[in-house]
Design a protein around this motif. Structure first.
Motif, mmCIF file in Angstrom:
data_model
loop_
_atom_site.group_PDB
_atom_site.id
_atom_site.type_symbol
_atom_site.label_atom_id
_atom_site.label_comp_id
_atom_site.label_asym_id
_atom_site.label_seq_id
_atom_site.Cartn_x
_atom_site.Cartn_y
_atom_site.Cartn_z
ATOM 1 N N ASN A 85 0.801 -1.220 0.000
ATOM 2 C CA ASN A 85 0.000 0.000 0.000
ATOM 3 C C ASN A 85 0.836 1.272 0.000
ATOM 4 N N ALA A 86 2.061 1.229 0.502
ATOM 5 C CA ALA A 86 2.870 2.439 0.633
ATOM 6 C C ALA A 86 2.978 3.169 -0.701
ATOM 7 N N GLY A 87 2.774 4.469 -0.671
ATOM 8 C CA GLY A 87 2.865 5.253 -1.900
ATOM 9 C C GLY A 87 2.966 6.741 -1.597
ATOM 10 N N VAL A 88 3.584 7.473 -2.512
ATOM 11 C CA VAL A 88 3.682 8.924 -2.391
ATOM 12 C C VAL A 88 3.379 9.543 -3.750
ATOM 13 N N ALA A 89 3.006 10.816 -3.716
ATOM 14 C CA ALA A 89 2.703 11.540 -4.953
ATOM 15 C C ALA A 89 3.177 12.969 -4.850
ATOM 16 N N VAL A 90 3.824 13.435 -5.890
ATOM 17 C CA VAL A 90 4.182 14.848 -6.033
ATOM 18 C C VAL A 90 3.597 15.293 -7.368
ATOM 19 N N MET A 91 2.580 16.138 -7.298
ATOM 20 C CA MET A 91 1.889 16.575 -8.505
ATOM 21 C C MET A 91 2.393 17.961 -8.906
ATOM 22 N N LYS A 92 3.236 17.992 -9.916
ATOM 23 C CA LYS A 92 3.713 19.279 -10.417
ATOM 24 C C LYS A 92 4.280 19.074 -11.816
ATOM 25 N N PRO A 93 4.371 20.132 -12.618
ATOM 26 C CA PRO A 93 4.938 19.985 -13.960
ATOM 27 C C PRO A 93 6.345 19.408 -13.923
ATOM 28 N N PHE A 94 6.673 18.656 -14.947
ATOM 29 C CA PHE A 94 7.958 17.974 -15.009
ATOM 30 C C PHE A 94 9.127 18.934 -14.829
ATOM 31 N N LEU A 95 9.067 20.093 -15.470
ATOM 32 C CA LEU A 95 10.193 21.035 -15.413
ATOM 33 C C LEU A 95 10.349 21.682 -14.041
ATOM 34 N N GLU A 96 9.353 21.529 -13.178
ATOM 35 C CA GLU A 96 9.447 22.059 -11.813
ATOM 36 C C GLU A 96 9.820 20.989 -10.792
ATOM 37 N N VAL A 132 -0.950 -11.542 -2.968
ATOM 38 C CA VAL A 132 -0.281 -10.245 -3.042
ATOM 39 C C VAL A 132 -1.282 -9.246 -3.594
ATOM 40 N N CYS A 133 -1.556 -8.208 -2.824
ATOM 41 C CA CYS A 133 -2.505 -7.176 -3.238
ATOM 42 C C CYS A 133 -1.774 -5.836 -3.284
ATOM 43 N N ILE A 134 -1.902 -5.139 -4.395
ATOM 44 C CA ILE A 134 -1.196 -3.875 -4.590
ATOM 45 C C ILE A 134 -2.221 -2.759 -4.744
ATOM 46 N N ILE A 135 -1.989 -1.657 -4.054
ATOM 47 C CA ILE A 135 -2.854 -0.490 -4.217
ATOM 48 C C ILE A 135 -2.293 0.359 -5.349
ATOM 49 N N GLY A 136 -3.012 0.359 -6.464
ATOM 50 C CA GLY A 136 -2.625 1.161 -7.616
ATOM 51 C C GLY A 136 -3.413 2.459 -7.654
ATOM 52 N N SER A 137 -3.874 2.816 -8.837
ATOM 53 C CA SER A 137 -4.628 4.061 -9.013
ATOM 54 C C SER A 137 -5.211 4.058 -10.419
ATOM 55 N N THR A 138 -6.324 4.776 -10.591
ATOM 56 C CA THR A 138 -6.815 4.973 -11.956
ATOM 57 C C THR A 138 -5.800 5.746 -12.782
ATOM 58 N N ALA A 139 -4.835 6.395 -12.119
ATOM 59 C CA ALA A 139 -3.735 7.039 -12.840
ATOM 60 C C ALA A 139 -2.857 6.015 -13.543
ATOM 61 N N GLY A 140 -3.067 4.724 -13.255
ATOM 62 C CA GLY A 140 -2.318 3.684 -13.931
ATOM 63 C C GLY A 140 -2.837 3.364 -15.320
ATOM 64 N N ARG A 141 -3.913 4.019 -15.740
ATOM 65 C CA ARG A 141 -4.396 3.836 -17.112
ATOM 66 C C ARG A 141 -4.825 5.153 -17.754
ATOM 67 N N ASN A 142 -4.516 6.267 -17.100
ATOM 68 C CA ASN A 142 -4.746 7.564 -17.734
ATOM 69 C C ASN A 142 -3.603 8.502 -17.372
ATOM 70 N N THR A 143 -3.668 9.722 -17.819
ATOM 71 C CA THR A 143 -2.608 10.689 -17.557
ATOM 72 C C THR A 143 -3.224 12.048 -17.273
ATOM 73 N N PHE A 144 -2.416 12.951 -16.729
ATOM 74 C CA PHE A 144 -2.886 14.313 -16.468
ATOM 75 C C PHE A 144 -1.676 15.223 -16.307
ATOM 76 N N VAL A 145 -1.882 16.501 -16.496
ATOM 77 C CA VAL A 145 -0.812 17.484 -16.329
ATOM 78 C C VAL A 145 -0.316 17.448 -14.890
ATOM 79 N N GLY A 146 0.977 17.372 -14.721
ATOM 80 C CA GLY A 146 1.560 17.310 -13.389
ATOM 81 C C GLY A 146 1.787 15.893 -12.891
ATOM 82 N N GLY A 147 1.481 14.916 -13.734
ATOM 83 C CA GLY A 147 1.585 13.531 -13.291
ATOM 84 C C GLY A 147 2.668 12.726 -13.982
#
Length: 236
Positions: A85-96, A132-147
């Motif tokens: 389950n452990a996970g982290v996210a930093v949502m910001k544009p790539f160049l930043e 084995v159970c993994i916590i993923g995200s719908t972000a695993g099949r789509n994309t968005f700015v900052g991701g």
């Protein structure tokens, strides 16, 4: 908990808060638990709540980014259910995005899957059962700015989980990936409207459904979404 227990044992990473805490509380009624996170104080609090539900609980204050420490702490443990389950996210544009922010996401969301699963999967295969159970995200099949990094790590999770499932299913080990939409946790910046989002307990229910399915049945991929971002939970 190195010997065969009377109840199945579930190990949960990132168990000190949010979704991990909710999973621990949900599984405590039927499982003994090994709770893993960096924050030992918060882990102790979760452990007390889980013990009140009848679980035997072991806590491990551990940074799963540290491969050597993870292998040393987990190798030899009897674990029937692993919840990565452990996970982290930093949502910001790539160049930043700094190199530290990039590497931290890859280390927790990707590399820790290797360290933890590599330590515990051999025991499951040897016993001929496990999950084995993994916590993923719908972000695993789509994309968005900052991701750029976060969605990349979650796409990795989807490929990793399906490949691993095909490798170990004949040994009696199931692999599931739970892919939530937005969940009201500390992942979002302060001030974010979370009233419409899923609650951590909803994801815990999905995990419990996957890991307690009949032995001949595998729930491999389960997507859980809020019904509508236009309707707060209280409106239902």
């Amino acid at each position: 908990m190195t010997n065969s227990p009377t109840r199945p044992v579930a190990l949960i990473t990132g168990a000190s808060r949010g979704i991990g805490r909710a999973i621990a509380l949900r599984l405590a009624a039927a499982h003994d638990l090994v709770l893993v996170a960096r924050d030992g104080e918060h882990l102790a609090s979760v452990a007390r709540d889980c013990e009140a539900s009848g679980a035997r609980v072991q806590t491990l204050a551990l940074d799963v980014r540290d491969g050597q420490a993870t292998v040393a702490a987990l190798t030899g443990l009897h674990v029937d259910v692993l919840v990565n389950n452990a996970g982290v996210a930093v949502m910001k544009p790539f160049l930043e995005m700094t190199a530290e922010e990039w590497n931290r996401q890859v280390d927790v969301n990707v590399n820790a899957l290797y360290h933890v699963t590599q330590a515990l999967l051999p025991g499951m295969v040897q016993r001929g059962r496990g999950h084995v159970c993994i916590i993923g995200s719908t972000a695993g099949r789509n994309t968005f700015v900052g991701g750029t990094c976060y969605t990349g790590t979650k796409h990795f999770v989807m490929g990793f989980a399906e490949s691993l499932m095909l490798e170990v299913r004949d040994a009696g080990v199931g692999v599931s990936v739970i892919t939530p939409g937005s969940v009201a946790t500390e992942l979002f910046p302060e001030g974010t409207n979370t009233t419409w989002m899923l609650e951590p307990a909803n994801i815990a229910d999905a995990v419990a459904f996957a890991v307690t399915a009949p032995p001949h049945m595998l729930v491999h991929r389960l997507e859980v979404r809020p019904l509508s971002p236009k309707r707060p939970r209280s409106s239902f």
